[in-house]
Design an enzyme around this catalytic site. Structure first.
Site, PDB file in Angstrom:
ATOM      1  N   GLY A  31     -61.885 100.378 -29.084  1.00 23.83           N
ATOM      2  CA  GLY A  31     -62.000 101.746 -29.565  1.00 23.83           C
ATOM      3  C   GLY A  31     -63.095 102.440 -28.783  1.00 23.83           C
ATOM      4  O   GLY A  31     -63.993 101.771 -28.249  1.00 23.83           O
ATOM      5  N   GLN A  51     -69.532 108.435 -26.665  1.00 23.78           N
ATOM      6  CA  GLN A  51     -69.912 107.252 -25.893  1.00 23.78           C
ATOM      7  C   GLN A  51     -69.781 107.455 -24.392  1.00 23.78           C
ATOM      8  O   GLN A  51     -70.283 106.642 -23.617  1.00 23.78           O
ATOM      9  CB  GLN A  51     -69.087 106.038 -26.330  1.00 23.78           C
ATOM     10  CG  GLN A  51     -69.402 105.603 -27.755  1.00 23.78           C
ATOM     11  CD  GLN A  51     -68.564 104.404 -28.143  1.00 23.78           C
ATOM     12  OE1 GLN A  51     -67.447 104.554 -28.616  1.00 23.78           O
ATOM     13  NE2 GLN A  51     -69.079 103.210 -27.929  1.00 23.78           N
ATOM     14  N   CYS A  71     -70.462  97.013 -30.668  1.00 24.91           N
ATOM     15  CA  CYS A  71     -70.226  98.358 -30.149  1.00 24.91           C
ATOM     16  C   CYS A  71     -70.500  98.382 -28.656  1.00 24.91           C
ATOM     17  O   CYS A  71     -71.491  97.802 -28.204  1.00 24.91           O
ATOM     18  CB  CYS A  71     -71.147  99.336 -30.875  1.00 24.91           C
ATOM     19  SG  CYS A  71     -71.012 101.036 -30.298  1.00 24.91           S
ATOM     20  N   LEU A  72     -69.652  99.075 -27.899  1.00 25.38           N
ATOM     21  CA  LEU A  72     -69.845  99.168 -26.451  1.00 25.38           C
ATOM     22  C   LEU A  72     -71.158  99.875 -26.104  1.00 25.38           C
ATOM     23  O   LEU A  72     -71.688  99.694 -25.012  1.00 25.38           O
ATOM     24  CB  LEU A  72     -68.674  99.926 -25.812  1.00 25.38           C
ATOM     25  CG  LEU A  72     -67.317  99.218 -25.877  1.00 25.38           C
ATOM     26  CD1 LEU A  72     -66.203 100.177 -25.500  1.00 25.38           C
ATOM     27  CD2 LEU A  72     -67.284  97.991 -24.982  1.00 25.38           C
ATOM     28  N   HIS A 124     -65.670 102.942 -37.763  1.00 23.47           N
ATOM     29  CA  HIS A 124     -66.711 102.817 -36.741  1.00 23.47           C
ATOM     30  C   HIS A 124     -66.684 104.023 -35.795  1.00 23.47           C
ATOM     31  O   HIS A 124     -67.723 104.598 -35.467  1.00 23.47           O
ATOM     32  CB  HIS A 124     -66.485 101.499 -35.980  1.00 23.47           C
ATOM     33  CG  HIS A 124     -67.458 101.228 -34.880  1.00 23.47           C
ATOM     34  ND1 HIS A 124     -68.410 100.234 -34.959  1.00 23.47           N
ATOM     35  CD2 HIS A 124     -67.625 101.819 -33.666  1.00 23.47           C
ATOM     36  CE1 HIS A 124     -69.121 100.235 -33.832  1.00 23.47           C
ATOM     37  NE2 HIS A 124     -68.656 101.184 -33.034  1.00 23.47           N
ATOM     38  N   GLU A 125     -65.471 104.421 -35.372  1.00 26.60           N
ATOM     39  CA  GLU A 125     -65.347 105.539 -34.417  1.00 26.60           C
ATOM     40  C   GLU A 125     -65.700 106.879 -35.062  1.00 26.60           C
ATOM     41  O   GLU A 125     -66.342 107.724 -34.434  1.00 26.60           O
ATOM     42  CB  GLU A 125     -63.936 105.593 -33.817  1.00 26.60           C
ATOM     43  CG  GLU A 125     -63.497 104.351 -33.054  1.00 26.60           C
ATOM     44  CD  GLU A 125     -64.488 103.851 -32.028  1.00 26.60           C
ATOM     45  OE1 GLU A 125     -65.313 104.631 -31.521  1.00 26.60           O
ATOM     46  OE2 GLU A 125     -64.457 102.643 -31.734  1.00 26.60           O
ATOM     47  N   HIS A 183     -69.296 107.318 -35.053  1.00 29.35           N
ATOM     48  CA  HIS A 183     -69.801 107.772 -33.752  1.00 29.35           C
ATOM     49  C   HIS A 183     -69.784 109.299 -33.676  1.00 29.35           C
ATOM     50  O   HIS A 183     -70.733 109.921 -33.196  1.00 29.35           O
ATOM     51  CB  HIS A 183     -68.935 107.237 -32.608  1.00 29.35           C
ATOM     52  CG  HIS A 183     -69.354 105.897 -32.089  1.00 29.35           C
ATOM     53  ND1 HIS A 183     -70.602 105.649 -31.587  1.00 29.35           N
ATOM     54  CD2 HIS A 183     -68.674 104.733 -31.961  1.00 29.35           C
ATOM     55  CE1 HIS A 183     -70.683 104.385 -31.187  1.00 29.35           C
ATOM     56  NE2 HIS A 183     -69.520 103.802 -31.408  1.00 29.35           N
TER      57      HIS A 183
END
Ligand code: NI
Length: 174
Positions: free
Chosen positions: A46, A51, A93-94, A135-136, A139
């Site tokens: 995702g 990000q 998380c990235l 989660h997204e 963000h």
């Protein structure tokens, strides 16, 4: 096709509230394709626009199958309009390097959003899919999963980040 740079904590853009998208044009479609490329290259499951440094309400979520390795869902202006149950599971998380932690999320959610053409979307999501969406959406609100940890765990992470210890991992990140 272009791979964008993934911004990592503690960059301030990750704290920005993303703006609503109102124009559904070719530029947006290119951005969506770039986000998918970037997510798959990372690799992640995702990615939110914050990000890659763009504070707009856009996320892509991997929905690949055996037949289609590049199948993904695009959610524009997503909102979680309902949630039930709760599950604690590990997240990464990235944008938060070297950190995986257990986070409590709704087990099932109701989501409203728009697709790449601006058409309304409305659906229920459960379990892992619901976790990724939560989660997204976080963000887009400027929230990271580490904000949902206890202050002790968060402090430990910051300490670890300073020392740059830990190794790369193949665990799933979003
Ligand atoms: Ni993330």
């Amino acid at each position: 096709m272009a791979i964008r740079t993934i911004i990592t904590y503690p960059h301030p853009v990750l704290r920005q509230k993303a703006e609503k998208i109102t124009v559904f044009d070719q530029e947006l479609k290119t951005l969506i394709e770039d986000m998918a490329d970037t997510m798959y290259k990372a690799p992640g499951v995702g990615l939110a626009a914050n990000q890659i440094g763009i504070a707009r309400q856009l996320v892509v979520i991997d929905r690949s199958t055996e037949d289609n390795e590049r199948k993904f869902l695009t959610l524009i202006n997503p909102e979680i309009t309902g949630g039930e149950g709760s599950v604690v599971d590990e997240e990464g998380c990235l944008s938060v390097i070297e950190c995986y932690a257990k986070v409590k999320r709704f087990r099932k959610i109701h989501v409203t959003a728009q697709d790449a053409d601006g058409n309304p979307l409305e659906f229920d999501a459960e379990e892992r899919f619901a976790r990724i969406i939560q989660h997204e959406v976080d963000h887009l609100l400027g929230t990271l999963f580490i904000d949902r940890l206890s202050s002790l765990k968060r402090a430990l992470y910051k300490k670890k980040l300073k020392k740059k210890i830990g190794r790369a991992s193949c665990r799933e990140r979003v």
